[in-house]
Motif scaffolding. Structure first.
Motif, short mmCIF file in Angstrom:
data_model
loop_
_atom_site.label_atom_id
_atom_site.label_comp_id
_atom_site.label_asym_id
_atom_site.label_seq_id
_atom_site.Cartn_x
_atom_site.Cartn_y
_atom_site.Cartn_z
N SER A 1 -19.72 -37.88 118.22
CA SER A 1 -18.29 -37.23 119.13
C SER A 1 -17.22 -36.78 118.34
O SER A 1 -16.63 -37.39 118.34
N GLY A 2 -17.00 -35.47 118.92
CA GLY A 2 -15.43 -35.33 117.96
C GLY A 2 -15.47 -34.57 116.89
O GLY A 2 -14.25 -34.03 116.37
N CYS A 3 -16.47 -34.28 115.95
CA CYS A 3 -16.44 -33.70 115.63
C CYS A 3 -16.76 -32.48 114.62
O CYS A 3 -16.12 -31.88 113.53
N GLY A 4 -16.39 -31.86 115.55
CA GLY A 4 -16.32 -30.37 115.64
C GLY A 4 -17.12 -29.44 116.52
O GLY A 4 -17.21 -27.86 115.54
N LYS A 5 -18.48 -29.94 116.76
CA LYS A 5 -19.47 -29.27 116.33
C LYS A 5 -19.38 -27.93 118.03
O LYS A 5 -19.71 -27.22 117.66
N THR A 6 -18.81 -28.51 119.09
CA THR A 6 -18.12 -27.56 120.48
C THR A 6 -17.51 -25.95 119.24
O THR A 6 -18.02 -25.33 119.64
N THR A 7 -16.98 -26.76 118.70
CA THR A 7 -15.53 -26.02 118.24
C THR A 7 -15.71 -24.95 117.69
O THR A 7 -15.43 -24.24 118.10
N GLN B 1 -21.94 -26.69 127.58
CA GLN B 1 -21.48 -28.15 127.52
C GLN B 1 -21.63 -28.34 129.75
O GLN B 1 -22.96 -29.23 129.97
N HIS C 1 -27.36 -34.07 120.44
CA HIS C 1 -26.95 -35.59 120.24
C HIS C 1 -28.73 -35.61 120.17
O HIS C 1 -28.39 -37.72 119.48
N1 LIG Z 1 -7.57 -27.20 123.17
C1 LIG Z 1 -7.60 -28.20 122.26
N2 LIG Z 1 -6.87 -28.41 122.22
C2 LIG Z 1 -7.12 -29.43 120.71
N3 LIG Z 1 -7.37 -30.60 120.16
C3 LIG Z 1 -9.07 -30.34 120.83
C4 LIG Z 1 -9.34 -29.18 121.50
N4 LIG Z 1 -10.68 -28.78 121.58
C5 LIG Z 1 -10.97 -30.09 121.13
N5 LIG Z 1 -10.12 -30.05 120.14
C6 LIG Z 1 -10.76 -31.39 119.09
O1 LIG Z 1 -11.19 -31.05 118.57
C7 LIG Z 1 -11.73 -32.19 117.97
C8 LIG Z 1 -13.75 -31.48 118.03
O2 LIG Z 1 -13.49 -31.40 119.26
P1 LIG Z 1 -15.16 -30.80 119.39
O3 LIG Z 1 -15.54 -30.81 121.17
O4 LIG Z 1 -15.58 -29.83 118.71
O5 LIG Z 1 -16.08 -31.94 119.47
P2 LIG Z 1 -17.54 -32.59 119.66
O6 LIG Z 1 -18.41 -32.63 118.30
O7 LIG Z 1 -18.28 -31.00 119.66
O8 LIG Z 1 -18.15 -33.88 120.05
P3 LIG Z 1 -19.00 -33.92 121.27
O9 LIG Z 1 -19.82 -34.04 120.57
O10 LIG Z 1 -18.09 -34.72 121.97
O11 LIG Z 1 -19.04 -32.88 122.19
C9 LIG Z 1 -12.16 -33.34 118.76
O12 LIG Z 1 -11.18 -34.64 117.74
C10 LIG Z 1 -11.01 -33.03 120.17
O13 LIG Z 1 -10.28 -34.10 120.26
#
Ligand SMILES: Nc1ncnc2c1ncn2[C@@H]1O[C@H](COP(=O)(O)OP(=O)(O)OP(=O)(O)O)[C@@H](O)[C@H]1O
Length: 263
Positions: A53-59, A95, A204
């Motif tokens: 969680s939080g590694c950047g996948k959604t981004t 999501q 996940h």
């Molecule tokens: N709009 C934003 N502004 C600042 N930081 C952000 C923003 N969106 C995401 N982040 C940060 O970027 C990082 C990656 O977020 P992301 O949602 O891409 O993770 P993820 O791997 O998809 O997580 P998860 O598995 O929990 O969905 C996280 O540390 C999050 O806090």
């Protein structure tokens, strides 16, 4: 978006995508989320990304969907295999189900057609009903989202994604709210309906990634990097067999930091 030399696609629906040297930072953060990240999506194949969680996948998914907020700074290049823009060729399942509370299930599924064409054609509506029946929601066509369970809402969102018939499909944990049996069935259905589409799926669930992916990646670290993992023999959707179970265990160990090496 930058585009590159076209390479011929064999199927009309096929679209290859390449992310090259992506560096991305959210405003106010000193360390970039990605630095020099590369990813290739092969036309007509499924790609799964696992990661904590939080590694950047959604981004990464939102970058491809052109849905990043304004305050994100990124550099790098996006190439498509036919050198055309990705605009209007992407279906994105977020999501959150993002269902409109004032529309019933059928109208939610057909909403993008209503937006573009004023109303959904009879053929689209028939297809929507057929898909809703296939995901077990034939009795819920006229229900409002508030009358559905979380898993039902997720199935509506899945149908809304499938019906768009786009060459590139981006899905962020599309089966996470489903019970195990429904999840297995819908993985099969999605694999069948999205055969020959280029799919990027975030999950996940290592078992899900191993069942569905032609290509499998682990995202980890900061800046995030992608490591390619091997997939089991056979064509997706794969049955859960001994080989898949061994790989699943190895991924779980790797994700929890216990694994020496992925086999
Ligand atoms: N709009 C934003 N502004 C600042 N930081 C952000 C923003 N969106 C995401 N982040 C940060 O970027 C990082 C990656 O977020 P992301 O949602 O891409 O993770 P993820 O791997 O998809 O997580 P998860 O598995 O929990 O969905 C996280 O540390 C999050 O806090």
């Amino acid at each position: 978006m930058n585009t590159a030399k076209p390479s011929p696609d064999t199927q009309p629906h096929c679209l290859g995508v390449r992310v090259k040297q992506l560096t991305l930072s959210f405003s106010g953060q000193t360390a970039p989320l990605f630095s020099q990240l590369d990813l290739t999506l092969q036309a007509g194949e499924w790609h799964c990304i696992l990661g904590r969680s939080g590694c950047g996948k959604t981004t990464l998914l939102r970058l491809l969907a052109d849905l990043l907020p304004q305050d994100v700074a990124w550099q790098g290049e996006l190439f498509t295999s036919d050198a055309r823009s990705m605009s209007d060729r992407v279906a994105y399942m977020a999501q959150q189900d993002l269902l409109l509370p004032w529309l019933n299930v059928l109208d939610n599924v057909c909403f993008s057609f209503r937006l573009k064409q004023g109303k959904a054609s009879e053929a689209v509506q028939e297809r929507a009903i057929q898909l809703l029946q296939q995901v077990g929601l034939g009795e819920k066509l006229h229900a409002r989202p508030s009358q559905l369970s979380g898993g039902m809402r997720q199935r509506v969102a899945l149908v809304r994604t499938l019906i768009q018939d786009k060459p590139l499909v981006l899905m962020d944990e599309p089966f996470s709210a489903l019970d195990a049996v429904t999840r297995y069935k819908l993985q099969d259905l999605a694999a069948e309906l999205l055969a020959q589409r280029t799919v990027l799926l975030i999950t996940h669930d290592p078992q899900e990634a191993l069942r569905l992916g032609h290509h499998l990646f682990l995202m980890q670290g900061k800046p995030g990097r992608l490591t390619r993992l091997s997939v089991p023999e056979g064509t997706p959707p794969r049955a859960i067999n001994a080989e898949l179970a061994v790989k699943q265990q190895a991924i779980i160990e790797q994700l929890s930091g216990l694994g020496e090496r992925y086999v």
